[in-house]
Design a protein around this motif. Sequence first.
Motif, mmCIF file in Angstrom:
data_model
loop_
_atom_site.group_PDB
_atom_site.id
_atom_site.type_symbol
_atom_site.label_atom_id
_atom_site.label_comp_id
_atom_site.label_asym_id
_atom_site.label_seq_id
_atom_site.Cartn_x
_atom_site.Cartn_y
_atom_site.Cartn_z
ATOM 1 N N GLU A 77 -14.394 13.350 6.354
ATOM 2 C CA GLU A 77 -14.334 12.300 7.377
ATOM 3 C C GLU A 77 -13.811 10.968 6.864
ATOM 4 O O GLU A 77 -13.094 10.271 7.571
ATOM 5 N N GLU A 78 -14.207 10.568 5.617
ATOM 6 C CA GLU A 78 -13.859 9.229 5.146
ATOM 7 C C GLU A 78 -13.706 9.181 3.638
ATOM 8 O O GLU A 78 -14.109 10.090 2.929
ATOM 9 N N ILE A 79 -13.151 8.078 3.166
ATOM 10 C CA ILE A 79 -13.000 7.814 1.738
ATOM 11 C C ILE A 79 -13.907 6.632 1.418
ATOM 12 O O ILE A 79 -13.866 5.606 2.088
ATOM 13 N N ALA A 88 -10.710 6.062 6.991
ATOM 14 C CA ALA A 88 -10.922 7.431 7.475
ATOM 15 C C ALA A 88 -9.928 8.375 6.808
ATOM 16 O O ALA A 88 -8.758 8.025 6.599
ATOM 17 N N THR A 89 -10.373 9.583 6.487
ATOM 18 C CA THR A 89 -9.509 10.570 5.840
ATOM 19 C C THR A 89 -8.347 10.962 6.733
ATOM 20 O O THR A 89 -7.209 11.102 6.265
ATOM 21 N N SER A 90 -8.587 11.109 8.026
ATOM 22 C CA SER A 90 -7.518 11.483 8.953
ATOM 23 C C SER A 90 -6.428 10.410 9.001
ATOM 24 O O SER A 90 -5.242 10.717 9.105
ATOM 25 N N GLU A 91 -6.833 9.159 8.874
ATOM 26 C CA GLU A 91 -5.866 8.049 8.885
ATOM 27 C C GLU A 91 -4.952 8.119 7.663
ATOM 28 O O GLU A 91 -3.750 7.862 7.762
ATOM 29 N N VAL A 92 -5.503 8.483 6.509
ATOM 30 C CA VAL A 92 -4.710 8.592 5.284
ATOM 31 C C VAL A 92 -3.768 9.794 5.370
ATOM 32 O O VAL A 92 -2.605 9.713 4.958
ATOM 33 N N PHE A 150 -4.033 18.569 -1.364
ATOM 34 C CA PHE A 150 -3.533 17.829 -2.518
ATOM 35 C C PHE A 150 -2.730 16.596 -2.103
ATOM 36 O O PHE A 150 -2.733 15.593 -2.812
ATOM 37 N N SER A 151 -2.063 16.652 -0.966
ATOM 38 C CA SER A 151 -1.294 15.481 -0.514
ATOM 39 C C SER A 151 -2.207 14.266 -0.333
ATOM 40 O O SER A 151 -1.818 13.133 -0.645
ATOM 41 N N LEU A 152 -3.432 14.505 0.143
ATOM 42 C CA LEU A 152 -4.405 13.410 0.291
ATOM 43 C C LEU A 152 -4.844 12.909 -1.078
ATOM 44 O O LEU A 152 -4.908 11.694 -1.322
#
Length: 179
Positions: A77-79, A88-92, A150-152
């Motif tokens: 969900e988040e970093i 937010a992880t989705s935003e990244v 891995f891209s994240l």
Amino acid sequence: MRHESRRMKRMARSHKRKKTSGMNLTSLMDVFTILVFFLLTNTSSNEALEPPKIITLPDSVVETKPRETVTLMVTAEEILVEANSVVATSEVLESEEVIIEAIKQAMIAELDKAIGVAQVQAQGEGGRDESEQGAEPPEVNILADRGIPFSLLKKVMSSCTDAGYTKVSLAVIQKASQG
């Protein structure tokens, strides 16, 4: 002389009447109880990083333990940097940028802590001061769920290195080594 022998007999009789008690083990048992308690409390704190339940770390046969540094957690969900939500992880994942500015700024804010920890560890290990060895580079430990793409992770690591962290470590679960 006869007087001494009567006295000796009397002392011998009184000595025989007194029964010597066995060795008192209470003090010894107290010491062992304290020792067991000490060992139990210290062996439970042998891990440097305690991952939260929402993160499942990957397995590895690495031998070295992670050092105490700045911690960055990547969940689904988040970093989080030092348990503070950053982005937010989705935003990244949706971002085209390689360096995420929110992560970079949060890591810069923690830079003083990372440099301080690195200096303390360097003095503890080598005993040298900064003038002899130069400043230790700041280090970050990344705790990421094994299902994170891995891209994240690449974006997170790039943001950390752009913030000045030259040592990036990925936390894993230590398995028994093969052979």
